[in-house]
Design an enzyme around this catalytic site. Structure first.
Site, PDB file in Angstrom:
ATOM      1  N   MET A  17      22.262  49.948-122.668  1.00 24.12           N
ATOM      2  CA  MET A  17      23.092  48.966-123.363  1.00 24.12           C
ATOM      3  C   MET A  17      24.344  49.608-123.963  1.00 24.12           C
ATOM      4  O   MET A  17      25.454  49.079-123.827  1.00 24.12           O
ATOM      5  CB  MET A  17      22.280  48.272-124.453  1.00 24.12           C
ATOM      6  CG  MET A  17      21.282  47.257-123.937  1.00 24.12           C
ATOM      7  SD  MET A  17      22.066  45.790-123.228  1.00 24.12           S
ATOM      8  CE  MET A  17      22.726  44.992-124.702  1.00 24.12           C
ATOM      9  N   SER A 132      23.769  39.492-126.938  1.00 29.51           N
ATOM     10  CA  SER A 132      22.829  38.954-125.953  1.00 29.51           C
ATOM     11  C   SER A 132      23.456  38.953-124.573  1.00 29.51           C
ATOM     12  O   SER A 132      24.643  38.687-124.413  1.00 29.51           O
ATOM     13  CB  SER A 132      22.415  37.526-126.323  1.00 29.51           C
ATOM     14  OG  SER A 132      21.534  37.004-125.345  1.00 29.51           O
ATOM     15  N   GLY A 134      21.681  41.179-122.045  1.00 28.21           N
ATOM     16  CA  GLY A 134      21.064  42.272-121.308  1.00 28.21           C
ATOM     17  C   GLY A 134      22.101  43.283-120.849  1.00 28.21           C
ATOM     18  O   GLY A 134      23.258  43.269-121.274  1.00 28.21           O
ATOM     19  N   LYS A 186      20.937  35.991-133.997  1.00 31.51           N
ATOM     20  CA  LYS A 186      20.422  36.611-132.761  1.00 31.51           C
ATOM     21  C   LYS A 186      18.901  36.546-132.727  1.00 31.51           C
ATOM     22  O   LYS A 186      18.303  36.332-131.665  1.00 31.51           O
ATOM     23  CB  LYS A 186      20.897  38.075-132.690  1.00 31.51           C
ATOM     24  CG  LYS A 186      20.324  38.877-131.498  1.00 31.51           C
ATOM     25  CD  LYS A 186      20.598  38.198-130.163  1.00 31.51           C
ATOM     26  CE  LYS A 186      20.409  39.116-128.969  1.00 31.51           C
ATOM     27  NZ  LYS A 186      19.152  39.815-128.879  1.00 31.51           N
ATOM     28  N   HIS A 189      18.043  33.087-131.720  1.00 29.47           N
ATOM     29  CA  HIS A 189      18.363  33.002-130.291  1.00 29.47           C
ATOM     30  C   HIS A 189      17.184  33.511-129.463  1.00 29.47           C
ATOM     31  O   HIS A 189      16.750  32.877-128.500  1.00 29.47           O
ATOM     32  CB  HIS A 189      19.615  33.833-129.994  1.00 29.47           C
ATOM     33  CG  HIS A 189      19.842  34.133-128.536  1.00 29.47           C
ATOM     34  ND1 HIS A 189      19.115  35.075-127.835  1.00 29.47           N
ATOM     35  CD2 HIS A 189      20.718  33.614-127.636  1.00 29.47           C
ATOM     36  CE1 HIS A 189      19.525  35.123-126.588  1.00 29.47           C
ATOM     37  NE2 HIS A 189      20.495  34.246-126.438  1.00 29.47           N
ATOM     38  N   ASN A 190      16.649  34.666-129.853  1.00 26.31           N
ATOM     39  CA  ASN A 190      15.537  35.235-129.107  1.00 26.31           C
ATOM     40  C   ASN A 190      14.271  34.390-129.244  1.00 26.31           C
ATOM     41  O   ASN A 190      13.476  34.302-128.309  1.00 26.31           O
ATOM     42  CB  ASN A 190      15.267  36.667-129.566  1.00 26.31           C
ATOM     43  CG  ASN A 190      16.299  37.643-129.040  1.00 26.31           C
ATOM     44  OD1 ASN A 190      17.402  37.254-128.663  1.00 26.31           O
ATOM     45  ND2 ASN A 190      15.975  38.911-129.026  1.00 26.31           N
ATOM     46  N   GLU A 193      14.638  31.711-126.878  1.00 24.11           N
ATOM     47  CA  GLU A 193      14.422  32.321-125.563  1.00 24.11           C
ATOM     48  C   GLU A 193      12.927  32.421-125.245  1.00 24.11           C
ATOM     49  O   GLU A 193      12.502  32.133-124.121  1.00 24.11           O
ATOM     50  CB  GLU A 193      15.071  33.702-125.558  1.00 24.11           C
ATOM     51  CG  GLU A 193      14.949  34.500-124.285  1.00 24.11           C
ATOM     52  CD  GLU A 193      15.529  35.893-124.469  1.00 24.11           C
ATOM     53  OE1 GLU A 193      14.806  36.874-124.165  1.00 24.11           O
ATOM     54  OE2 GLU A 193      16.675  36.006-124.937  1.00 24.11           O
ATOM     55  N   TYR A 194      12.126  32.826-126.227  1.00 21.58           N
ATOM     56  CA  TYR A 194      10.674  32.880-126.027  1.00 21.58           C
ATOM     57  C   TYR A 194      10.148  31.505-125.631  1.00 21.58           C
ATOM     58  O   TYR A 194       9.347  31.367-124.688  1.00 21.58           O
ATOM     59  CB  TYR A 194       9.978  33.312-127.329  1.00 21.58           C
ATOM     60  CG  TYR A 194       9.830  34.788-127.558  1.00 21.58           C
ATOM     61  CD1 TYR A 194      10.916  35.651-127.473  1.00 21.58           C
ATOM     62  CD2 TYR A 194       8.605  35.332-127.913  1.00 21.58           C
ATOM     63  CE1 TYR A 194      10.779  37.011-127.720  1.00 21.58           C
ATOM     64  CE2 TYR A 194       8.453  36.687-128.167  1.00 21.58           C
ATOM     65  CZ  TYR A 194       9.553  37.525-128.072  1.00 21.58           C
ATOM     66  OH  TYR A 194       9.405  38.861-128.324  1.00 21.58           O
ATOM     67  N   LYS A 264       9.106  42.467-127.808  1.00 18.53           N
ATOM     68  CA  LYS A 264       9.675  43.550-128.620  1.00 18.53           C
ATOM     69  C   LYS A 264       9.708  43.224-130.104  1.00 18.53           C
ATOM     70  O   LYS A 264      10.159  44.043-130.901  1.00 18.53           O
ATOM     71  CB  LYS A 264      11.075  43.889-128.115  1.00 18.53           C
ATOM     72  CG  LYS A 264      11.070  44.564-126.743  1.00 18.53           C
ATOM     73  CD  LYS A 264      12.452  45.050-126.355  1.00 18.53           C
ATOM     74  CE  LYS A 264      12.406  45.827-125.039  1.00 18.53           C
ATOM     75  NZ  LYS A 264      13.745  46.298-124.634  1.00 18.53           N
ATOM     76  N   ARG A 291       2.203  34.675-125.578  1.00 28.44           N
ATOM     77  CA  ARG A 291       2.387  36.050-125.097  1.00 28.44           C
ATOM     78  C   ARG A 291       1.287  36.951-125.644  1.00 28.44           C
ATOM     79  O   ARG A 291       0.753  37.805-124.926  1.00 28.44           O
ATOM     80  CB  ARG A 291       3.755  36.587-125.525  1.00 28.44           C
ATOM     81  CG  ARG A 291       4.914  35.970-124.818  1.00 28.44           C
ATOM     82  CD  ARG A 291       6.138  36.855-124.937  1.00 28.44           C
ATOM     83  NE  ARG A 291       7.343  36.172-124.499  1.00 28.44           N
ATOM     84  CZ  ARG A 291       8.525  36.754-124.365  1.00 28.44           C
ATOM     85  NH1 ARG A 291       8.650  38.034-124.631  1.00 28.44           N
ATOM     86  NH2 ARG A 291       9.572  36.068-123.973  1.00 28.44           N
TER      87      ARG A 291
END
Length: 480
Positions: A17, A132, A134, A186, A189-190, A193-194, A264, A291
């Protein structure tokens, strides 16, 4: 010898990154100081990509800092937690008042708030920045969510806005708000995303079980869906993954991947924060727990042995209607995930006095980031039209889509339950919708129970104040 004070910005931490972000900066005309704890990575970056722009390599932190023009802007791209603190501790003695330290890692927003306060005491700006997209986004244009002071954004804004993804001429970057605001956004946001990925996975599972279709056939369904209101990066790559064949075995790729999803921590942080804020992000929570459950292989094996035939035989008579039902259920559930995420951002903004612009947040998620989707334009429009919107779910377009999808949503959840196909995110999203629209909830009974065993008091529908019933006495009511 490092050439001094020529770089406009620096990047320390040159794993994938950091390396790609440094290259993005250089490609966009910025002179970039680069540093890594292992000098070999610095040398490798310059050797392999030095023709892409102006890099100033440094093998020591002192030389790295010396290469930066004032006010110095240092991007830290190392692992969150103790490694980030270690880099900051090394940097601070080398910096001067007005310099800027930018953490572009996935830090917990509470850590960012702590670091911002500590560095402010040294006269430094600390900017927690969500990034964000990747490794490809970092190189070609991510969505960037900087927090920190207004003053720091005056320096960083022109840089970040140039390297960010661009949609309709608008950069996918804006100043989110003070201290931890950028990393908080962020984090949410994640969390979305999940939920998004879990919902897509459940849709795939339901289609495969109901249609007895191959992954390649399902890939085509997702490709078709990507041409409509479900258009998004995640739907697009779902088709790619399902169409992929494993070279070693010739089997569908999805069938040779172990069904234990990793994480993560950002989804877990999102749920923990929502609990603290009192925001019911049930779809995001179920996705996070799904998960976790997937990784409990021993429990899953034991349950399969104990309950081998817990579902009914499932036969879909009308293929096209079933596919359309799943599509509508997926769209409605995705709207719930985004609505819950934006509810959490609003609650966090109020709790920490950040002043986050919800429509502006939707704007910078339209490109570069993982959850970029067609209907983010509609989210932006909804909050622009009504900034104090109680929940995204009731904005006209979203209310229309959800209302149209409710019958299909119910059929899909019912079919999944009868067949024993787990659909926790679909189910919890539907339950949240039903609870939100219910005229009266059974919470009244819960309050009665709490008062009975713990004298926690309750409120009445017919007059103001708190009350307690003398359950162990004559059951008369007294003021609470």
């Amino acid at each position: 010898m490092t050439e001094r004070a020529t770089a406009q910005i620096g990047v320390t931490g040159l794993a994938v990154m950091g390396r790609n972000l440094a290259r993005n900066l250089a490609r966009n005309g910025f002179t970039v100081a680069v540093h890594n704890r292992s000098p070999e990575r610095t040398r490798s970056l310059v050797a392999e990509h030095g023709t892409e722009g102006a890099f100033v390599p440094a093998e020591s932190m002192a030389d790295f800092v010396a290469a930066l023009r004032r006010p110095r802007a240092v991007i830290v791209m190392v692992k969150a937690g103790a490694p980030t603190d270690a880099v900051i501790d090394e940097l601070v003695p080398l910096l001067e008042a007005g310099d800027i330290v930018v953490d572009c890692g996935n830090a917990h927003f509470a850590d960012t708030r702590r670091r911002e306060e500590a560095l402010r005491g040294h006269g430094l700006h600390f900017v927690g920045t969500g990034v964000s997209g990747g490794e490809e986004g970092a190189l070609h244009g991510p969505s960037i969510m900087p927090g920190g002071s207004d003053e720091s954004y005056r320096t960083l804004g022109p840089i970040f806005e140039k390297i960010a993804a661009q949609v309709d001429g608008t950069p996918c970057c804006r100043h989110i708000g003070p201290d931890g605001a950028g990393h908080f956004v962020k984090m949410v946001h994640n969390g979305i995303e999940y939920a998004d990925m879990q919902l897509i996975a459940e849709a795939y599972d339901l289609l495969r079980a109901g249609l007895s279709a191959s992954p390649a056939e399902l890939a085509e369904i997702f490709r078709q869906w990507n041409g409509g209101e479900l258009e998004s990066f995640l739907i697009e790559i779902t088709a790619d993954v399902l169409a992929h064949t494993d070279a070693a075995t010739g089997r569908p790729f999805v069938d040779i991947v172990l069904d234990q999803a990793e994480q993560k921590g950002t989804g877990r942080w999102t749920v923990q924060s929502a609990l603290d804020l009192g925001v019911p992000i049930t779809g995001i929570a179920e996705a996070t727990f799904a998960r976790s459950l997937s990784g409990h292989a021993d429990q899953r094996a034991a349950a399969r042995r104990a309950f081998p035939d817990a579902g009914e035989k499932w036969q879909v008579d009308d293929r096209e209607s079933f596919v359309e039902d799943v599509r509508r259920a997926l769209l409605a559930s995705k709207i719930v995930a985004y609505a819950q995420g934006f509810d959490q951002i609003r609650a966090g903004s109020r709790e920490y006095d950040w002043g986050i612009d919800l429509g502006g947040t939707a704007t910078i998620w339209r490109g570069g980031c993982i959850i970029r989707a067609r209907f983010l334009d509609r989210i932006r429009a909804a909050y622009d039209a009504e900034p104090e919107l109680s929940t995204l779910l009731v904005a006209p377009w979203f209310a229309e889509q959800v209302s149209a999808g409710v019958p299909a949503w119910r059929r899909v959840v019912a079919d999944a339950a009868r067949a024993g196909v787990p659909a926790p995110a679909f189910s919890s999203s539907l339950a949240w919708f039903d609870a939100l629209r219910a005229e009266r909830l059974p919470a009244a009974l819960i309050q009665g129970l709490r008062d009975n065993f713990g004298a926690h008091t309750y409120h009445r529908v017919d007059r103001e104040g708190a009350f307690h019933t003398l359950w162990a006495g004559d059951r008369s009511e007294v003021s609470g």
